[in-house]
Scaffold this active site. Structure first.
Site, PDB file in Angstrom:
ATOM      1  N   ASP A   3       0.878  -1.169   0.000  1.00  0.00           N
ATOM      2  CA  ASP A   3       0.000   0.000   0.000  1.00  0.00           C
ATOM      3  C   ASP A   3       0.917   1.220   0.000  1.00  0.00           C
ATOM      4  O   ASP A   3       2.130   1.095   0.209  1.00  0.00           O
ATOM      5  CB  ASP A   3      -0.896  -0.011   1.256  1.00  0.00           C
ATOM      6  CG  ASP A   3      -1.770   1.225   1.352  1.00  0.00           C
ATOM      7  OD1 ASP A   3      -2.429   1.561   0.360  1.00  0.00           O
ATOM      8  OD2 ASP A   3      -1.776   1.879   2.416  1.00  0.00           O
ATOM      9  N   SER A   4       0.332   2.395  -0.160  1.00  0.00           N
ATOM     10  CA  SER A   4       1.140   3.614  -0.080  1.00  0.00           C
ATOM     11  C   SER A   4       1.655   3.847   1.337  1.00  0.00           C
ATOM     12  O   SER A   4       2.604   4.595   1.530  1.00  0.00           O
ATOM     13  CB  SER A   4       0.293   4.818  -0.504  1.00  0.00           C
ATOM     14  OG  SER A   4      -0.760   5.010   0.420  1.00  0.00           O
ATOM     15  N   TYR A  35      -0.683   8.315  -2.585  1.00  0.00           N
ATOM     16  CA  TYR A  35      -0.806   7.945  -3.995  1.00  0.00           C
ATOM     17  C   TYR A  35      -2.008   8.663  -4.642  1.00  0.00           C
ATOM     18  O   TYR A  35      -2.022   8.903  -5.835  1.00  0.00           O
ATOM     19  CB  TYR A  35      -1.046   6.436  -4.132  1.00  0.00           C
ATOM     20  CG  TYR A  35       0.166   5.548  -3.989  1.00  0.00           C
ATOM     21  CD1 TYR A  35       1.424   6.050  -3.650  1.00  0.00           C
ATOM     22  CD2 TYR A  35       0.032   4.170  -4.220  1.00  0.00           C
ATOM     23  CE1 TYR A  35       2.516   5.188  -3.535  1.00  0.00           C
ATOM     24  CE2 TYR A  35       1.122   3.318  -4.118  1.00  0.00           C
ATOM     25  CZ  TYR A  35       2.359   3.826  -3.767  1.00  0.00           C
ATOM     26  OH  TYR A  35       3.427   2.984  -3.672  1.00  0.00           O
ATOM     27  N   CYS A  67      -4.342  -1.576  -1.887  1.00  0.00           N
ATOM     28  CA  CYS A  67      -4.508  -0.142  -2.104  1.00  0.00           C
ATOM     29  C   CYS A  67      -5.450   0.027  -3.289  1.00  0.00           C
ATOM     30  O   CYS A  67      -5.212  -0.542  -4.362  1.00  0.00           O
ATOM     31  CB  CYS A  67      -3.138   0.467  -2.424  1.00  0.00           C
ATOM     32  SG  CYS A  67      -3.204   2.174  -2.971  1.00  0.00           S
ATOM     33  N   ASN A  68      -6.512   0.781  -3.081  1.00  0.00           N
ATOM     34  CA  ASN A  68      -7.485   0.981  -4.163  1.00  0.00           C
ATOM     35  C   ASN A  68      -6.895   1.801  -5.308  1.00  0.00           C
ATOM     36  O   ASN A  68      -7.142   1.515  -6.478  1.00  0.00           O
ATOM     37  CB  ASN A  68      -8.717   1.720  -3.621  1.00  0.00           C
ATOM     38  CG  ASN A  68      -9.496   0.873  -2.656  1.00  0.00           C
ATOM     39  OD1 ASN A  68     -10.472   0.250  -3.029  1.00  0.00           O
ATOM     40  ND2 ASN A  68      -9.081   0.833  -1.403  1.00  0.00           N
ATOM     41  N   GLU A 146      -2.218   8.770   8.251  1.00  0.00           N
ATOM     42  CA  GLU A 146      -0.748   8.637   8.223  1.00  0.00           C
ATOM     43  C   GLU A 146      -0.110   9.399   9.389  1.00  0.00           C
ATOM     44  O   GLU A 146       0.995   9.084   9.809  1.00  0.00           O
ATOM     45  CB  GLU A 146      -0.187   9.138   6.886  1.00  0.00           C
ATOM     46  CG  GLU A 146      -0.544   8.247   5.701  1.00  0.00           C
ATOM     47  CD  GLU A 146       0.281   6.956   5.611  1.00  0.00           C
ATOM     48  OE1 GLU A 146       1.480   6.991   5.891  1.00  0.00           O
ATOM     49  OE2 GLU A 146      -0.311   5.914   5.252  1.00  0.00           O
ATOM     50  N   CYS A 178     -10.949   3.102   0.082  1.00  0.00           N
ATOM     51  CA  CYS A 178      -9.530   3.396   0.300  1.00  0.00           C
ATOM     52  C   CYS A 178      -9.180   2.631   1.561  1.00  0.00           C
ATOM     53  O   CYS A 178      -9.925   2.697   2.550  1.00  0.00           O
ATOM     54  CB  CYS A 178      -9.309   4.894   0.505  1.00  0.00           C
ATOM     55  SG  CYS A 178      -7.652   5.295   1.127  1.00  0.00           S
ATOM     56  N   THR A 179      -8.086   1.889   1.522  1.00  0.00           N
ATOM     57  CA  THR A 179      -7.814   0.992   2.651  1.00  0.00           C
ATOM     58  C   THR A 179      -7.436   1.741   3.933  1.00  0.00           C
ATOM     59  O   THR A 179      -7.399   1.149   5.001  1.00  0.00           O
ATOM     60  CB  THR A 179      -6.719  -0.025   2.272  1.00  0.00           C
ATOM     61  OG1 THR A 179      -5.575   0.677   1.751  1.00  0.00           O
ATOM     62  CG2 THR A 179      -7.230  -1.011   1.231  1.00  0.00           C
ATOM     63  N   HIS A 180      -7.172   3.047   3.818  1.00  0.00           N
ATOM     64  CA  HIS A 180      -6.935   3.837   5.032  1.00  0.00           C
ATOM     65  C   HIS A 180      -8.239   4.145   5.785  1.00  0.00           C
ATOM     66  O   HIS A 180      -8.217   4.395   6.990  1.00  0.00           O
ATOM     67  CB  HIS A 180      -6.304   5.190   4.686  1.00  0.00           C
ATOM     68  CG  HIS A 180      -4.839   5.148   4.358  1.00  0.00           C
ATOM     69  ND1 HIS A 180      -4.352   4.593   3.208  1.00  0.00           N
ATOM     70  CD2 HIS A 180      -3.766   5.626   5.037  1.00  0.00           C
ATOM     71  CE1 HIS A 180      -3.027   4.737   3.179  1.00  0.00           C
ATOM     72  NE2 HIS A 180      -2.648   5.357   4.281  1.00  0.00           N
TER      73      HIS A 180
HETATM   74  N1  DGL Z   1      -4.674   3.296   0.849  1.00  0.00           N
HETATM   75  C1  DGL Z   1      -4.718   3.727  -0.487  1.00  0.00           C
HETATM   76  C2  DGL Z   1      -5.983   3.422  -1.201  1.00  0.00           C
HETATM   77  O1  DGL Z   1      -6.617   2.431  -0.852  1.00  0.00           O
HETATM   78  C3  DGL Z   1      -3.962   4.939  -0.952  1.00  0.00           C
HETATM   79  C4  DGL Z   1      -4.056   6.187  -0.198  1.00  0.00           C
HETATM   80  C5  DGL Z   1      -3.122   7.248  -0.707  1.00  0.00           C
HETATM   81  O2  DGL Z   1      -1.920   7.063  -0.620  1.00  0.00           O
HETATM   82  O3  DGL Z   1      -3.613   8.280  -1.215  1.00  0.00           O
HETATM   83  O4  DGL Z   1      -6.365   4.079  -2.124  1.00  0.00           O
END
Ligand code: DGL
Length: 263
Positions: A3-4, A35, A67-68, A146, A178-180
């Site tokens: 992931d990012s 990302y 990561c999406n 983050e 988004c996995t965050h």
């Molecule tokens: N966790 C990521 C996602 O699922 C990326 C978030 C990012 O770095 O902007 O999209």
């Protein structure tokens, strides 16, 4: 798995719990996050670089793009370039979302990159063309996670400002695309209201991984062993281990450093 940054740890948690015998290598590209605000070609380049690094260094047997944004940018390229199975989070997420909805009015929130890529819009229509889909990008959410800020007044103000398209859409299920975002679920849930089911792609991705490994005969032969877990970061490894262990749990006691070529 990569992931990012810390977001993919939501998927890592589900994978460790469902497949405890498997070894896991997790790479958080914290040196280059976020990302979501980057050009799609750039994210694709990062994803390919990371995939080759994981394959060459750790001889991984399968890759999970946790990561999406990277799934939207690079899943097809990863699948055609690599000789191993590659699993993204978008299709499992859409499956869970459609199962959770009764009214057939659903929402997806994600990064600017994911929402603008149209990947969710296409995946939802492919699964069910009659679904009404409302999407919105949530720039700023990832940065809070983050920094380890998962709730509080600043997150609430931002969530209220950003989530109005899915609130006004009257959706009954909202995919955290988004996995965050599962780390912000309390605040997102408060803004959406108790009638809206929040859906994360983590569990469904872990189930899909277990199914794919079983089908390909790739499950670890010793089902009772305890897998080894390695965590790698392209940023500050101490900060990664400190916040990562808070978010994921005790498996993330140490992190190793990786220096990417591109920045
Ligand atoms: N966790 C990521 C996602 O699922 C990326 C978030 C990012 O770095 O902007 O999209």
């Amino acid at each position: 798995m990569f992931d990012s940054g810390f977001g993919g740890l939501t998927v890592a948690r589900a994978v460790i719990d469902l497949l405890p015998a498997e070894d896991l290598v997790y790479l958080g590209d914290t040196g280059r996050y976020p990302y979501g605000s980057r050009a799609i070609d750039e994210v694709r380049g990062f994803a390919l670089e990371i995939a080759h690094h994981l394959l060459d260094t750790y001889q991984i047997k399968t890759l999970v793009v946790a990561c999406n944004t990277a799934t939207a940018a690079a899943l097809q390229d990863l699948r055609s370039e690599l000789d191993i199975p590659v699993l993204g989070v978008i299709e499992p997420g859409v499956r869970s979302l459609l199962l959770a909805s009764q009214s057939r009015r659903v929402g997806v929130i994600g990064t600017v990159g994911t929402v603008n890529s149209g990947a969710y819009q296409e995946a939802v229509v492919r699964s069910d063309p009659d679904i009404e889909l409302f999407t919105c990008a949530c720039p700023g959410f990832v940065e809070f996670v983050e920094r380890g800020v998962c709730q509080g007044p600043q997150v609430e103000i931002l969530a209220e400002r950003l989530l109005w398209p899915v609130v006004e859409g009257g959706v009954d299920a909202l995919l955290l695309g988004c996995t965050h975002y599962p780390y912000l679920a309390r605040t997102i849930g408060e803004v959406m209201g108790t009638d809206v089911v929040l859906v994360s792609s983590a569990d469904e991705t872990a189930f899909a991984l277990a199914g794919d490994l079983a089908k390909a005969g790739l499950l670890h032969p010793e089902a009772d062993r305890v897998g080894k877990h390695r965590f790698i970061s392209s940023g500050d490894v101490r900060a990664f281990a400190a916040l990562g262990s808070r978010l994921l749990g005790p498996e993330l006691a140490n992190a190793e450093r990786w220096e990417p070529d591109a920045t």
